[in-house]
Scaffold this active site. Sequence first.
Site, PDB file in Angstrom:
ATOM      1  N   HIS A   1      -1.009   0.517  -9.948  1.00  0.00           N
ATOM      2  CA  HIS A   1      -1.759  -0.308  -8.923  1.00  0.00           C
ATOM      3  C   HIS A   1      -2.349  -1.385  -9.759  1.00  0.00           C
ATOM      4  O   HIS A   1      -3.493  -1.866  -9.890  1.00  0.00           O
ATOM      5  CB  HIS A   1      -2.902   0.462  -8.254  1.00  0.00           C
TER       6      HIS A   1
ATOM      7  N   ARG B   1       0.668  -1.186  -0.056  1.00  0.00           N
ATOM      8  CA  ARG B   1       0.108   0.067   0.087  1.00  0.00           C
ATOM      9  C   ARG B   1       0.872   0.992   0.150  1.00  0.00           C
ATOM     10  O   ARG B   1       1.844   1.277   0.684  1.00  0.00           O
ATOM     11  CB  ARG B   1      -0.785  -0.040   1.286  1.00  0.00           C
TER      12      ARG B   1
ATOM     13  N   GLU C   1      -4.115   7.765  -4.955  1.00  0.00           N
ATOM     14  CA  GLU C   1      -4.302   7.168  -6.120  1.00  0.00           C
ATOM     15  C   GLU C   1      -5.631   7.587  -6.919  1.00  0.00           C
ATOM     16  O   GLU C   1      -6.610   7.712  -5.978  1.00  0.00           O
ATOM     17  CB  GLU C   1      -4.472   5.342  -5.820  1.00  0.00           C
TER      18      GLU C   1
HETATM   19  C1  GLV Z   1      -5.187  -4.742  -3.844  1.00  0.00           C
HETATM   20  O1  GLV Z   1      -4.286  -3.908  -3.895  1.00  0.00           O
HETATM   21  C2  GLV Z   1      -5.792  -5.557  -2.930  1.00  0.00           C
HETATM   22  O2  GLV Z   1      -5.710  -5.164  -1.774  1.00  0.00           O
HETATM   23  O3  GLV Z   1      -6.385  -6.744  -3.343  1.00  0.00           O
END
Ligand code: GLV
Length: 314
Positions: free
Chosen positions: A281, A233, A262
């Site tokens: 991401h 994260r 983001e």
């Molecule tokens: C993506 O970042 C997730 O947490 O699945």
Amino acid sequence: MVKVVVSFKFFDKWISFLKESGFEVVYWGSEYPPSKDWIKDNVRDAEGLLCSLVNRIDREVIDSAERLKVISTFSVGYDHIDVGYAKQKGIRIGYTPEVLTDATADLAFGLLLAAARRIAEGDRLIREGKWNKPWTPDFMLGSMVYGKTLGIVGMGRIGRALISRAKGFGMRVVYYSRHRKEVEAEYMSLEDLLRVSDFVIIAVDLNESTFHMVNEEFLRKMKRSAYLINISRGKVVDEEALVKALREGLIAGAALDVFEEEPLPQDSPLIGLQNVVLTPHLGSATTETREKMAETAVFNLIKGIRGEPMVYEV
Ligand code: GLV
């Protein structure tokens, strides 16, 4: 009819499946997330909420729900949900670990290779019409990956999946985690890990103890020749401190799939730096993985409503 709310842009196929399964489905179909008021209004008389990491499910949202039995998130991370508060109110939480482990570990390795071997930078150079000199022995030199030391911070499912990939690259693998694990890697203090690692992959979840764990002090302890890779994260990394470290050459480079904000704001100083690889991401972004995540999230939702064991429950 039992009502469920889907508060993010999901797959039509699975929305149809929920309807065919006899649920009343209130679906937010836009890729831009709904307002908190929209979630609050719609979740009021719902028994299930299917959300993703674009939705913030805080106390206020949870308090507005009068009949909610389950919050099922289409993600492995659940830092966007006030889990403690939900549980206190008897609401179960479903999530999607395991099915995305390999996809995320693959991406971490892709980022590692891209940073070390300047793959994205080379691609950019060609597209910008700047590959205009013949081959020379000292052109765009990167760092060797094979045989180097990989430090994994956080030894959960993704950490383990990184070990097998690293072994294929002949790497020495060291790790730091709150608890020692039965894995084929050497356990170390964070301090020692940062001292010996040529690549550091962040694979912890975001919580109060990991927020800004990668700060100036952390970066200063890394080798000047080392690379930082983050697939967890964004808020685990103090981005301002990282930008400074990349500018001042405290570390050789970084590769990031996640950011403090983001989408990454267009004016982020990261965008102007050549020694950082950026992806939007994409950790779990394979067709196969997203299908498994959808199935898992939908079954968590249905099982949670029915009071049955979920596929994966937090
Ligand atoms: C993506 O970042 C997730 O947490 O699945």
